[in-house]
Design a protein around this motif. Structure first.
Motif, PDB file in Angstrom:
ATOM      1  N   GLU A 302      22.337  38.600  14.208  1.00 28.09           N
ATOM      2  CA  GLU A 302      23.556  39.387  14.042  1.00 28.09           C
ATOM      3  C   GLU A 302      24.822  38.599  14.350  1.00 28.09           C
ATOM      4  OE1 GLU A 302      23.077  43.385  15.846  1.00 28.09           O
ATOM      5  OE2 GLU A 302      20.985  42.781  16.168  1.00 28.09           O
ATOM      6  N   SER A 303      24.695  37.504  15.095  1.00 33.79           N
ATOM      7  CA  SER A 303      25.892  36.777  15.532  1.00 33.79           C
ATOM      8  C   SER A 303      26.090  35.434  14.844  1.00 33.79           C
ATOM      9  CB  SER A 303      25.842  36.548  17.051  1.00 33.79           C
ATOM     10  OG  SER A 303      24.770  35.689  17.398  1.00 33.79           O
ATOM     11  N   ILE A 304      25.073  34.931  14.135  1.00 33.73           N
ATOM     12  CA  ILE A 304      25.147  33.611  13.507  1.00 33.73           C
ATOM     13  C   ILE A 304      25.039  33.753  11.993  1.00 33.73           C
ATOM     14  CG2 ILE A 304      23.997  31.356  13.309  1.00 33.73           C
ATOM     15  CD1 ILE A 304      22.951  31.857  16.197  1.00 33.73           C
ATOM     16  N   LEU A 305      25.883  33.042  11.276  1.00 33.76           N
ATOM     17  CA  LEU A 305      25.821  33.005   9.818  1.00 33.76           C
ATOM     18  C   LEU A 305      25.098  31.725   9.421  1.00 33.76           C
ATOM     19  CD1 LEU A 305      29.527  34.041   9.055  1.00 33.76           C
ATOM     20  CD2 LEU A 305      27.516  35.532   9.271  1.00 33.76           C
ATOM     21  N   PRO A 306      23.828  31.817   9.010  1.00 35.26           N
ATOM     22  CA  PRO A 306      23.057  30.601   8.702  1.00 35.26           C
ATOM     23  C   PRO A 306      23.732  29.747   7.633  1.00 35.26           C
ATOM     24  CG  PRO A 306      21.610  32.511   8.818  1.00 35.26           C
ATOM     25  CD  PRO A 306      23.023  33.038   8.846  1.00 35.26           C
ATOM     26  N   GLY A 307      23.830  28.456   7.917  1.00 33.64           N
ATOM     27  CA  GLY A 307      24.454  27.531   6.984  1.00 33.64           C
ATOM     28  C   GLY A 307      25.964  27.482   7.085  1.00 33.64           C
ATOM     29  N   GLU A 308      26.560  28.440   7.814  1.00 34.57           N
ATOM     30  CA  GLU A 308      28.015  28.483   7.972  1.00 34.57           C
ATOM     31  C   GLU A 308      28.437  28.269   9.421  1.00 34.57           C
ATOM     32  OE1 GLU A 308      30.162  31.593   5.873  1.00 34.57           O
ATOM     33  OE2 GLU A 308      28.288  32.158   4.883  1.00 34.57           O
ATOM     34  N   THR A 309      27.758  28.963  10.351  1.00 35.58           N
ATOM     35  CA  THR A 309      28.103  28.796  11.769  1.00 35.58           C
ATOM     36  C   THR A 309      26.891  28.366  12.584  1.00 35.58           C
ATOM     37  OG1 THR A 309      27.632  31.080  12.464  1.00 35.58           O
ATOM     38  CG2 THR A 309      29.804  30.630  11.500  1.00 35.58           C
ATOM     39  N   GLY A 310      25.776  28.060  11.914  1.00 38.77           N
ATOM     40  CA  GLY A 310      24.606  27.602  12.654  1.00 38.77           C
ATOM     41  C   GLY A 310      23.361  27.564  11.802  1.00 38.77           C
ATOM     42  N   GLU A 311      22.266  27.162  12.420  1.00 39.51           N
ATOM     43  CA  GLU A 311      20.953  27.117  11.779  1.00 39.51           C
ATOM     44  C   GLU A 311      19.964  27.924  12.614  1.00 39.51           C
ATOM     45  OE1 GLU A 311      20.121  25.976   8.968  1.00 39.51           O
ATOM     46  OE2 GLU A 311      21.666  24.514   8.409  1.00 39.51           O
ATOM     47  N   GLU A 329      21.809  18.479  10.885  1.00 39.99           N
ATOM     48  CA  GLU A 329      22.400  17.138  10.748  1.00 39.99           C
ATOM     49  C   GLU A 329      22.873  16.858   9.320  1.00 39.99           C
ATOM     50  OE1 GLU A 329      23.157  15.462  13.205  1.00 39.99           O
ATOM     51  OE2 GLU A 329      21.637  15.384  14.768  1.00 39.99           O
ATOM     52  N   ARG A 330      22.325  17.543   8.345  1.00 43.93           N
ATOM     53  CA  ARG A 330      22.670  17.272   6.948  1.00 43.93           C
ATOM     54  C   ARG A 330      23.860  18.101   6.456  1.00 43.93           C
ATOM     55  NH1 ARG A 330      16.907  17.542   6.173  1.00 43.93           N
ATOM     56  NH2 ARG A 330      17.146  19.510   5.049  1.00 43.93           N
ATOM     57  N   ARG A 331      24.383  18.990   7.296  1.00 48.11           N
ATOM     58  CA  ARG A 331      25.492  19.849   6.878  1.00 48.11           C
ATOM     59  C   ARG A 331      26.812  19.404   7.525  1.00 48.11           C
ATOM     60  NH1 ARG A 331      23.738  24.541   4.343  1.00 48.11           N
ATOM     61  NH2 ARG A 331      21.618  25.251   4.856  1.00 48.11           N
ATOM     62  N   ARG A 332      27.874  19.867   6.898  1.00 48.63           N
ATOM     63  CA  ARG A 332      29.214  19.695   7.469  1.00 48.63           C
ATOM     64  C   ARG A 332      29.628  21.034   8.065  1.00 48.63           C
ATOM     65  NH1 ARG A 332      33.795  16.498   6.973  1.00 48.63           N
ATOM     66  NH2 ARG A 332      35.775  17.598   7.131  1.00 48.63           N
ATOM     67  N   TRP A 333      30.113  21.001   9.285  1.00 40.30           N
ATOM     68  CA  TRP A 333      30.437  22.235   9.993  1.00 40.30           C
ATOM     69  C   TRP A 333      31.940  22.359  10.203  1.00 40.30           C
ATOM     70  CZ3 TRP A 333      26.430  25.383  10.243  1.00 40.30           C
ATOM     71  CH2 TRP A 333      25.148  24.822  10.137  1.00 40.30           C
ATOM     72  N   GLU A 334      32.471  23.532   9.871  1.00 37.83           N
ATOM     73  CA  GLU A 334      33.910  23.789   9.971  1.00 37.83           C
ATOM     74  C   GLU A 334      34.200  24.626  11.215  1.00 37.83           C
ATOM     75  OE1 GLU A 334      36.191  22.492   8.216  1.00 37.83           O
ATOM     76  OE2 GLU A 334      34.917  21.559   6.681  1.00 37.83           O
ATOM     77  N   PRO A 335      34.909  24.069  12.199  1.00 35.80           N
ATOM     78  CA  PRO A 335      35.210  24.825  13.411  1.00 35.80           C
ATOM     79  C   PRO A 335      35.923  26.150  13.151  1.00 35.80           C
ATOM     80  CG  PRO A 335      35.676  22.502  13.742  1.00 35.80           C
ATOM     81  CD  PRO A 335      35.367  22.672  12.284  1.00 35.80           C
ATOM     82  N   ALA A 336      36.800  26.180  12.153  1.00 38.02           N
ATOM     83  CA  ALA A 336      37.555  27.403  11.877  1.00 38.02           C
ATOM     84  C   ALA A 336      36.642  28.543  11.437  1.00 38.02           C
ATOM     85  CB  ALA A 336      38.620  27.133  10.812  1.00 38.02           C
ATOM     86  N   VAL A 337      35.569  28.226  10.726  1.00 35.37           N
ATOM     87  CA  VAL A 337      34.629  29.249  10.272  1.00 35.37           C
ATOM     88  C   VAL A 337      33.882  29.846  11.466  1.00 35.37           C
ATOM     89  CG1 VAL A 337      32.582  29.689   8.853  1.00 35.37           C
ATOM     90  CG2 VAL A 337      34.388  28.171   8.007  1.00 35.37           C
ATOM     91  N   ALA A 338      33.451  28.967  12.373  1.00 30.24           N
ATOM     92  CA  ALA A 338      32.770  29.447  13.578  1.00 30.24           C
ATOM     93  C   ALA A 338      33.698  30.326  14.409  1.00 30.24           C
ATOM     94  CB  ALA A 338      32.280  28.260  14.407  1.00 30.24           C
ATOM     95  N   ARG A 339      34.932  29.893  14.565  1.00 26.23           N
ATOM     96  CA  ARG A 339      35.891  30.657  15.361  1.00 26.23           C
ATOM     97  C   ARG A 339      36.143  32.039  14.742  1.00 26.23           C
ATOM     98  NH1 ARG A 339      38.869  30.345  20.316  1.00 26.23           N
ATOM     99  NH2 ARG A 339      40.638  31.743  20.081  1.00 26.23           N
ATOM    100  N   ALA A 340      36.316  32.086  13.441  1.00 32.36           N
ATOM    101  CA  ALA A 340      36.564  33.360  12.769  1.00 32.36           C
ATOM    102  C   ALA A 340      35.387  34.312  12.930  1.00 32.36           C
ATOM    103  CB  ALA A 340      36.861  33.112  11.288  1.00 32.36           C
ATOM    104  N   ASN A 341      34.176  33.779  12.881  1.00 29.66           N
ATOM    105  CA  ASN A 341      33.008  34.633  13.067  1.00 29.66           C
ATOM    106  C   ASN A 341      32.963  35.195  14.481  1.00 29.66           C
ATOM    107  OD1 ASN A 341      30.444  35.758  12.185  1.00 29.66           O
ATOM    108  ND2 ASN A 341      29.490  34.279  13.557  1.00 29.66           N
ATOM    109  N   ALA A 342      33.311  34.374  15.465  1.00 35.20           N
ATOM    110  CA  ALA A 342      33.299  34.830  16.863  1.00 35.20           C
ATOM    111  C   ALA A 342      34.299  35.946  17.103  1.00 35.20           C
ATOM    112  CB  ALA A 342      33.588  33.654  17.788  1.00 35.20           C
ATOM    113  N   GLU A 343      35.394  35.938  16.386  1.00 32.14           N
ATOM    114  CA  GLU A 343      36.437  36.939  16.609  1.00 32.14           C
ATOM    115  C   GLU A 343      35.973  38.356  16.286  1.00 32.14           C
ATOM    116  OE1 GLU A 343      39.657  35.276  14.385  1.00 32.14           O
ATOM    117  OE2 GLU A 343      40.306  33.980  16.053  1.00 32.14           O
ATOM    118  N   ARG A 344      34.868  38.477  15.549  1.00 34.83           N
ATOM    119  CA  ARG A 344      34.303  39.808  15.288  1.00 34.83           C
ATOM    120  C   ARG A 344      33.843  40.488  16.575  1.00 34.83           C
ATOM    121  NH1 ARG A 344      29.512  40.287  12.400  1.00 34.83           N
ATOM    122  NH2 ARG A 344      28.814  38.153  12.868  1.00 34.83           N
TER     123      ARG A 344
END
Length: 387
Positions: A302-311, A329-344
């Motif tokens: 419920e808290s992680i978006l696979p491939g966007e904010t985690g695996e 290790e094979r993905r590029r991670w965007e801090p802003a996407v993780a932060r926006a998800n946390a704000e929920r």
């Protein structure tokens, strides 16, 4: 309106205790009741709380042996009836026993539930890692049968159940047959900053060091592949985990909130290997702009978006975890996407939604009280309708 807060036991400071602290912020004049309380384990703000303990606090060494007092908890919390007799609203912040609190007939009882007692309802992910001997487990099952009946009776007195996740809501419905609302735990997103530079080369674990958290999986993965790992936290499994750990694993012990936030901001990713009821650390790490590698179950779904904010990894094995790290290790991670998800999950949402649930619980109790009064008048006071 007089408000009281009831909590299972205050011997550590984890996610459930953070919820209690936020409830106390919402109701700063509320008294806090717990089976036992160790003030040294609580944050500085708890010094100002009007805190009370049950009769279990009189048991010698109760703060250390509270898990061994299981059969006594229902009676201990029912014994709070005298202390709670003047409360109009009682909020039980519970993962086991707090909803057993003895309250006045007219008082509203709201239960914010982190889970029905996991050891009572056969949760294999909780009991399995504890490795109880066969004979002990059979005796425990017999003892738990009576405790389950008591637990289910106590659940019927609750006016409104609020679960900390959809995952836990399902457990409550199965254990108690009650309708449940969901209000996610409060995360103070503003307390976390996103790093400007690149992440460090080490992974992070932030957890109590107890068997069901499955920290052993992460350590074994670090040992096999030489993964740099920092572990924040302490607990009864700490010595065993330190013996297991290889040279790439560093134990940092219990740290204050500011230090934990810094490690979250700097880490390559947080690893959450156990089945969490919700898992506030996953959201906190995303608030710091970092991704999370987690077991694919419980609150992580419920808290992680696979491939966007985690695996996520599907099996509680070292191989499955390493496969998730490889994908990470094979993905590029965007801090802003993780932060926006946390704000929920920000604390402001928790306060708003909890106030709505509390109002609904108060209304339910008023209606039930009115119905009972009507029945008494109609029958000349010979009986009152139960829930």
């Amino acid at each position: 309106m007089k408000v009281a807060l009831v909590h299972d036991y205050l011997t550590q400071y984890g996610g459930a205790e953070r919820v209690l602290a936020e409830l106390h912020t919402m109701f700063p004049d509320a008294s806090v009741y717990s089976s036992v309380a160790d003030r040294d384990a609580l944050p500085a703000q708890a010094i100002t709380w009007d805190m009370h303990e049950t009769m279990l606090a009189r048991v010698p060494f109760s703060k250390r042996v509270h898990r061994g007092l299981l059969p006594l908890y229902p009676a201990a919390f029912r014994g709070l009836r005298t202390k709670l007799k003047d409360a109009d609203l009682v909020i039980a912040d519970s993962s086991a026993w707090a909803h057993h609190a003895g309250v006045a007939e007219e008082a509203a009882l709201i239960c914010y539930c982190h889970s029905p007692a996991r050891f009572l309802y056969g949760d294999s992910t909780y009991l399995g890692p504890a490795s109880l001997p066969f004979g002990v487990r059979q005796v425990a099952d017999l003892a738990f049968a009576g405790l389950r009946r008591s637990d289910q009776r106590a659940a019927m007195r609750v006016d409104r159940y609020v679960a900390n996740s959809r995952n836990v809501a399902t457990r409550i419905e199965r254990a108690y047959g009650r309708n449940v609302s969901v209000v996610y735990p409060p995360v103070d997103v503003g307390r976390f900053a996103v790093a400007d530079g690149p992440a460090a080369d080490w992974f992070l674990v932030v957890s109590r060091l107890v068997p069901h958290k499955r920290i052993d999986l992460v350590i074994e993965a670090a040992n096999r592949w030489g993964v740099a790992l920092k572990i924040v936290g302490d607990g009864r499994s700490e010595v065993a985990l330190q013996r297991q750990a290889g040279p790439s694993v560093e134990f940092l012990g219990a740290l204050d909130d500011d230090e934990v936030a810094r490690y979250m901001r700097e880490c390559r990713a947080l690893i959450l290997p156990g089945l969490e009821d919700f898992g506030m650390t996953a959201v906190e790490t995303q608030a710091a702009g970092r991704p999370v590698i987690a077991f694919a179950g419980g609150g992580a779904l419920e808290s992680i978006l696979p491939g966007e904010t985690g695996e996520l990894f599907a099996e509680a094995t070292v191989e499955s975890l390493m496969d998730a790290i490889d994908r990470f290790e094979r993905r590029r991670w965007e801090p802003a996407v993780a932060r926006a998800n946390a704000e929920r999950f920000d604390v402001s949402r928790f306060r708003r939604e909890m106030l709505e649930e509390i109002e609904a619980g108060l209304l339910a109790r008023r209606q039930l009280s009115a119905d009972r009064a009507s029945d008494r008048r109609r029958t000349g006071g010979r009986y009152a309708v139960g829930r």
